[in-house]
Design a protein around this motif. Sequence first.
Motif, PDB file in Angstrom:
ATOM      1  N   ILE A 232       0.849  -1.192   0.000  1.00  0.00           N
ATOM      2  CA  ILE A 232       0.000   0.000   0.000  1.00  0.00           C
ATOM      3  C   ILE A 232       0.883   1.240   0.000  1.00  0.00           C
ATOM      4  CG2 ILE A 232      -1.818   1.257   1.247  1.00  0.00           C
ATOM      5  CD1 ILE A 232      -2.674  -1.505   0.229  1.00  0.00           C
ATOM      6  N   ASN A 233       0.549   2.205  -0.855  1.00  0.00           N
ATOM      7  CA  ASN A 233       1.199   3.511  -0.790  1.00  0.00           C
ATOM      8  C   ASN A 233       0.479   4.355   0.257  1.00  0.00           C
ATOM      9  OD1 ASN A 233       3.282   3.350  -2.805  1.00  0.00           O
ATOM     10  ND2 ASN A 233       1.669   3.331  -4.352  1.00  0.00           N
ATOM     11  N   CYS A 281      -5.395   7.496   1.778  1.00  0.00           N
ATOM     12  CA  CYS A 281      -4.881   6.296   1.112  1.00  0.00           C
ATOM     13  C   CYS A 281      -6.013   5.541   0.423  1.00  0.00           C
ATOM     14  CB  CYS A 281      -4.222   5.359   2.125  1.00  0.00           C
ATOM     15  SG  CYS A 281      -2.991   6.128   3.194  1.00  0.00           S
ATOM     16  N   TYR A 282      -5.604   4.743  -0.550  1.00  0.00           N
ATOM     17  CA  TYR A 282      -6.521   3.822  -1.212  1.00  0.00           C
ATOM     18  C   TYR A 282      -6.382   2.463  -0.530  1.00  0.00           C
ATOM     19  CZ  TYR A 282      -9.045   1.627  -5.143  1.00  0.00           C
ATOM     20  OH  TYR A 282      -9.967   0.961  -5.913  1.00  0.00           O
ATOM     21  N   HIS A 283      -7.535   1.838  -0.253  1.00  0.00           N
ATOM     22  CA  HIS A 283      -7.550   0.638   0.585  1.00  0.00           C
ATOM     23  C   HIS A 283      -7.241  -0.643  -0.197  1.00  0.00           C
ATOM     24  CE1 HIS A 283      -8.414  -1.546   4.214  1.00  0.00           C
ATOM     25  NE2 HIS A 283      -9.430  -2.206   3.683  1.00  0.00           N
ATOM     26  N   THR A 284      -6.308  -0.557  -1.108  1.00  0.00           N
ATOM     27  CA  THR A 284      -5.818  -1.747  -1.793  1.00  0.00           C
ATOM     28  C   THR A 284      -4.508  -1.382  -2.466  1.00  0.00           C
ATOM     29  OG1 THR A 284      -6.440  -3.571  -3.263  1.00  0.00           O
ATOM     30  CG2 THR A 284      -6.972  -1.358  -4.014  1.00  0.00           C
ATOM     31  N   GLY A 285      -3.815  -2.392  -2.990  1.00  0.00           N
ATOM     32  CA  GLY A 285      -2.522  -2.126  -3.610  1.00  0.00           C
ATOM     33  C   GLY A 285      -2.151  -3.218  -4.581  1.00  0.00           C
ATOM     34  N   SER A 325       5.163   3.283   2.816  1.00  0.00           N
ATOM     35  CA  SER A 325       4.547   2.029   2.395  1.00  0.00           C
ATOM     36  C   SER A 325       4.197   1.155   3.586  1.00  0.00           C
ATOM     37  CB  SER A 325       5.465   1.260   1.438  1.00  0.00           C
ATOM     38  OG  SER A 325       6.651   0.864   2.084  1.00  0.00           O
ATOM     39  N   CYS A 326       3.235   0.288   3.334  1.00  0.00           N
ATOM     40  CA  CYS A 326       2.773  -0.670   4.335  1.00  0.00           C
ATOM     41  C   CYS A 326       2.309  -1.901   3.561  1.00  0.00           C
ATOM     42  CB  CYS A 326       1.620  -0.075   5.148  1.00  0.00           C
ATOM     43  SG  CYS A 326       1.065  -1.083   6.545  1.00  0.00           S
ATOM     44  N   MET A 327       2.154  -3.015   4.252  1.00  0.00           N
ATOM     45  CA  MET A 327       1.677  -4.221   3.581  1.00  0.00           C
ATOM     46  C   MET A 327       0.378  -4.708   4.202  1.00  0.00           C
ATOM     47  SD  MET A 327       5.069  -6.444   2.627  1.00  0.00           S
ATOM     48  CE  MET A 327       5.718  -6.477   4.288  1.00  0.00           C
ATOM     49  N   TYR A 328      -0.539  -5.118   3.336  1.00  0.00           N
ATOM     50  CA  TYR A 328      -1.742  -5.820   3.748  1.00  0.00           C
ATOM     51  C   TYR A 328      -1.556  -7.295   3.397  1.00  0.00           C
ATOM     52  CZ  TYR A 328      -4.563  -1.421   3.752  1.00  0.00           C
ATOM     53  OH  TYR A 328      -5.082  -0.180   3.982  1.00  0.00           O
TER      54      TYR A 328
END
Length: 397
Positions: A232-233, A281-285, A325-328
């Motif tokens: 995720i950005n 943020c947008y809730h997907t990546g 950045s982060c990861m889902y």
Amino acid sequence: MLCVLNKPKMSTKEDYDCIVIGAGVQGSFTAYQLAKQNKKTLLLEQFILPHTRGSSHGQTRIIRKAYEQDFYTHMMEECYQLWAQLEREADVKLYRRTGLLVMGPEKAPDYQLIKNTLQRNLVPTVILKREDFSQHIPHVNLSDGDEALVDTTAGVLYADRALKTVQGQFQKLGGVIKDGQKVTDIKPGPVVTVSTSSGVYRAKSLVITAGAWANTVLSHVGLQLPLQVVRINVCYWKEKLPGSYDVKCRFPCFLQVECKEAKDHIYGLPSNEYPGLIKVCYHTGSETDPDERDKQTDRSDIELLQRYIARCFPGLVPEPAVVESCMYTVTPDRHFVLDCHPTYSNIVIGAGFSGHGFKFGPIVGKLLCELSQGEVPSYDLSPFRIRRFQAKSKAAL
């Protein structure tokens, strides 16, 4: 005649009641709950703490009861209490109430589900009329055909502070944290043996909360779950007029359920981490390898957000000032995995938190603790069982 001293053999193995793999928010709360039950607990982390490689870092997260499903709203009732309890125990402020503005097309199923769930569960909610919207929420353009409401119980969790606090409380209770220890092998059995890059540890039960590395760890116990890791950005946008979207000016967190720019949710938090910048943020990546996430350079979500912000947030510069950045780790239905291993009942799994799990940390920790001790869980875990994937796989054959 030689006299031989009988020296005790040095054991490289350490024994515990429970080992927890993964010191993100879910693992840390699980370890804390186990220590509160006077269980000798080891919390293992592959990276040196604190770190920004996983899904629990960053200064803020949204906490809310606004959900499409009743079971999440019910769990959050107790979760708020557990967060407040941790605040009292540690004498640290972890939550700021701001409210959550939810916007979405009047006939959009997700928006109606959230609205109905809040009203059915008597969550304090304000329905905003279109003609009064700008009075209550300045500097935001409500899209044509959109409705809006506010979950007044919602707010901001101070994420980094929360993680540090729960780990500190765990250690005060006698818990042991060993970081920089990547798991290299797991041997199931009545006593589980966990080998890492630095040692060998044994315990009566094991909890795996390894985030984006869940399937890597689960491969040691013969299990793979349908988990997709996405990068995720995390974008921060500059206010044209400082203070327009500041938490001190009572600007709420927000959730845009659906809009012409995006099928998935867009979410935001008031200015906090960086003065004069708000997080949107947008809730997907894009799918990524957790060990190679920095090589992922897709900006399609940023371009989508630029169009949305230019249209709906006139007080923001429509170009991100900071991008982190982060990861889902996402399941097919975006619900969590909270369950025992199908073969080994003393191995418990918490995974697939799908970008909305942080706020549930205290209750997830309680539930994983209960499962690891063979207790009846406090909530119905049928939405979170592994068998839901197996049933779908068989149906597809």
